[in-house]
Design a protein around this motif. Structure first.
Motif, PDB file in Angstrom:
ATOM      1  N   ALA A 133      -7.486   4.105   1.734  1.00  0.00           N
ATOM      2  CA  ALA A 133      -7.222   2.582   1.370  1.00  0.00           C
ATOM      3  C   ALA A 133      -8.661   2.330   0.897  1.00  0.00           C
ATOM      4  N   ILE A 179      -4.443  -9.516  -5.235  1.00  0.00           N
ATOM      5  CA  ILE A 179      -5.244  -8.839  -4.094  1.00  0.00           C
ATOM      6  C   ILE A 179      -4.354  -8.210  -3.220  1.00  0.00           C
ATOM      7  N   GLU A 180      -4.693  -6.817  -3.170  1.00  0.00           N
ATOM      8  CA  GLU A 180      -3.948  -5.832  -2.454  1.00  0.00           C
ATOM      9  C   GLU A 180      -4.369  -5.627  -1.145  1.00  0.00           C
ATOM     10  N   VAL A 181      -3.252  -5.734  -0.402  1.00  0.00           N
ATOM     11  CA  VAL A 181      -3.691  -5.558   1.122  1.00  0.00           C
ATOM     12  C   VAL A 181      -2.826  -4.269   1.785  1.00  0.00           C
ATOM     13  N   GLU A 182      -3.538  -3.672   2.449  1.00  0.00           N
ATOM     14  CA  GLU A 182      -2.739  -2.324   3.032  1.00  0.00           C
ATOM     15  C   GLU A 182      -3.039  -2.639   4.964  1.00  0.00           C
TER      16      GLU A 182
END
Length: 117
Positions: free
Chosen positions: A29, A1-4
């Motif tokens: 994003a 999981i990518e979080v910005e």
């Protein structure tokens, strides 16, 4: 999981340049889920005002204090208060100087507007 994440400058009102930077960061994003936490009602007003500029197709939630709860910087109300929909009252009792306008004036204005409808 990518979080910005994006943390805008802390100020009472954002400039047009600030708003443009926030919108661009969100659009870049392209989130699957967007949480906005800027304090109430600033976050709700910002999301409403800039919704049409956001090129996203996801749920958007304005959550404010939830960040504080998960970070452990603010303690949530005990379960009994939560179950009885009184968390707002607990927060008012814990931080009266900060919360009184929101919960006393804001709630009365909300009820007044509901009754007018």
């Amino acid at each position: 999981i990518e979080v910005e994440t994006y943390s805008p400058p802390y100020k009472p009102e954002f400039s047009e340049e600030d708003n443009r930077a926030i919108v661009e960061a969100i659009n870049k994003a392209n989130p699957d889920l967007l949480w906005i936490g800027m304090t109430a009602p600033k976050q709700e007003k910002w999301a409403y005002t800039h919704w049409n500029e956001l090129n996203i197709h996801c749920h958007c939630g304005t959550i404010g204090a939830v960040f504080d709860f998960y970070a452990g910087t603010v303690k949530r109300a005990p379960a009994w208060w939560q179950r009885h929909s009184l968390e707002w009252c607990y927060r008012l009792l814990k931080e009266p100087r900060r919360m009184w306008r929101r919960y006393i004036i804001g709630n009365l204005l909300f009820m007044w507007n509901i009754c007018k409808e």
